[in-house]
Enzyme design. Structure first.
Site, PDB file in Angstrom:
ATOM      1  N   GLN A 132       3.114   9.846   1.434  1.00 48.58           N
ATOM      2  CA  GLN A 132       4.394   9.126   1.356  1.00 48.58           C
ATOM      3  C   GLN A 132       5.213   9.489   0.124  1.00 48.58           C
ATOM      4  O   GLN A 132       6.417   9.224   0.079  1.00 48.58           O
ATOM      5  CB  GLN A 132       4.138   7.616   1.364  1.00 48.58           C
ATOM      6  N   HIS A 142      -4.360   1.266   7.575  1.00 49.60           N
ATOM      7  CA  HIS A 142      -2.985   1.787   7.624  1.00 49.60           C
ATOM      8  C   HIS A 142      -2.818   2.960   6.643  1.00 49.60           C
ATOM      9  O   HIS A 142      -2.264   3.999   7.000  1.00 49.60           O
ATOM     10  CB  HIS A 142      -2.023   0.638   7.290  1.00 49.60           C
ATOM     11  N   GLU A 143      -3.336   2.787   5.412  1.00 46.24           N
ATOM     12  CA  GLU A 143      -3.164   3.833   4.390  1.00 46.24           C
ATOM     13  C   GLU A 143      -4.017   5.065   4.673  1.00 46.24           C
ATOM     14  O   GLU A 143      -3.569   6.195   4.457  1.00 46.24           O
ATOM     15  CB  GLU A 143      -3.470   3.282   2.994  1.00 46.24           C
ATOM     16  N   GLY A 162       0.825  -1.200   0.000  1.00 45.29           N
ATOM     17  CA  GLY A 162       0.000   0.000   0.000  1.00 45.29           C
ATOM     18  C   GLY A 162       0.857   1.247   0.000  1.00 45.29           C
ATOM     19  O   GLY A 162       2.014   1.211   0.439  1.00 45.29           O
ATOM     20  N   CYS A 177       6.032  -0.481   7.034  1.00 47.86           N
ATOM     21  CA  CYS A 177       5.648   0.690   6.246  1.00 47.86           C
ATOM     22  C   CYS A 177       6.847   1.128   5.421  1.00 47.86           C
ATOM     23  O   CYS A 177       7.972   1.153   5.921  1.00 47.86           O
ATOM     24  CB  CYS A 177       5.219   1.806   7.196  1.00 47.86           C
ATOM     25  N   LEU A 178       6.608   1.483   4.170  1.00 47.55           N
ATOM     26  CA  LEU A 178       7.708   1.932   3.302  1.00 47.55           C
ATOM     27  C   LEU A 178       8.373   3.207   3.841  1.00 47.55           C
ATOM     28  O   LEU A 178       9.526   3.472   3.534  1.00 47.55           O
ATOM     29  CB  LEU A 178       7.191   2.177   1.879  1.00 47.55           C
ATOM     30  N   HIS A 196      -2.367   7.248   7.055  1.00 42.89           N
ATOM     31  CA  HIS A 196      -1.319   8.087   6.443  1.00 42.89           C
ATOM     32  C   HIS A 196      -1.892   9.436   6.005  1.00 42.89           C
ATOM     33  O   HIS A 196      -1.249  10.475   6.156  1.00 42.89           O
ATOM     34  CB  HIS A 196      -0.736   7.404   5.196  1.00 42.89           C
TER      35      HIS A 196
HETATM   36 NI    NI Z   1       2.707   2.945   5.531  1.00 47.92          NI
END
Ligand code: NI
Length: 178
Positions: free
Chosen positions: A51, A134-135, A46, A92-93, A138
Site C-alpha cells: 500500500q 486483510h493485511e 492496518g 481499506c485505505l 495485501h
Molecule cells: Ni487494506
C-alpha cells in the site's frame, strides 16, 4: 519519521506479491515506524507494504480500543485458524471510503518476526483477526473487494470513481474561482 503516500486502486503494485524480508535492518525498522505513522494519520487500523509502494512483507496494525496497541510484523504468516467464520464490514485505505461485508476466519494464529528480529506467534480474534487476514492478503496482491460478487465489486468501484471525479471537479472549480 515521515509519512508515506498510500496507493489506491487501481495501482498495479496493490496487485503484486510482496517478497519476504531477509533481515530486520534499521532501515526496515524505520519503514515500519513510517508505516505506523502513516496509518495513524489516515485513521486506518492496518497497513501493508504494497500500500505504500514497497513489495516487502511488512504489516502494521493497531486495533487498540482505548489505548494504542501497535503491532509491527515482518513476514507474517497464518499458521492456524478457527473452524468458524464471521462477517464484518471492511474498508481499506487503498479503496477509500468504500465499505462492504466480508466473511473471514473468526480467529487466526499468525507467526511473524517482530521489529527486533525475534520470532513471535500470536493468536487473535475479533477485529484484530480480521485486520491480520486483510493485511496479509495485501501482501499477496489481494484486496477485500475480491471477495465480493463481480456485480457488487463493479458497483463499488464505480461509486469510488464517481466520487473521485466529483472531488476533482470541485477542486477545479475552487481553483478557477480564485
Ligand atoms: Ni487494506
Amino acid at each position: 519519521m515521515s509519512r508515506l503516500t498510500v496507493l489506491e486502486v487501481p495501482h498495479p503494485v496493490l496487485r503484486e506479491t510482496a517478497q519476504p524480508v531477509e533481515t530486520v535492518t534499521p532501515e526496515i525498522q524505520q519503514i515500519l515506524s513510517d508505516m505506523l505513522e502513516t496509518m495513524y494519520a489516515t485513521n486506518g487500523v492496518g497497513l501493508a507494504g504494497n500500500q505504500v509502494g514497497l513489495l516487502q512483507r511488512l504489516v502494521v496494525i493497531d486495533c487498540g480500543a482505548d489505548k494504542p496497541e501497535p503491532i509491527k510484523m515482518v513476514n507474517p504468516e497464518i499458521i492456524a485458524r478457527s473452524e468458524t467464520r464471521v462477517c464484518h464490514n471492511e474498508g481499506c485505505l487503498s479503496v477509500p471510503r468504500e465499505y462492504a461485508d466480508v466473511e473471514r476466519w473468526e480467529s487466526v494464529t499468525v507467526r511473524y518476526t517482530d521489529e527486533n528480529g525475534r520470532e513471535q506467534t500470536r493468536t487473535a480474534e475479533g477485529l484484530l483477526a480480521i485486520a491480520m487476514q486483510h493485511e496479509i492478503d495485501h501482501l499477496d496482491g489481494k484486496l477485500f473487494i475480491d471477495y465480493l460478487s463481480p456485480l457488487k465489486r463493479k458497483l463499488l468501484l464505480k461509486h469510488l470513481e464517481k466520487r473521485r471525479k466529483k472531488a476533482a471537479r470541485l477542486a477545479q472549480e475552487a481553483e478557477s474561482a480564485e
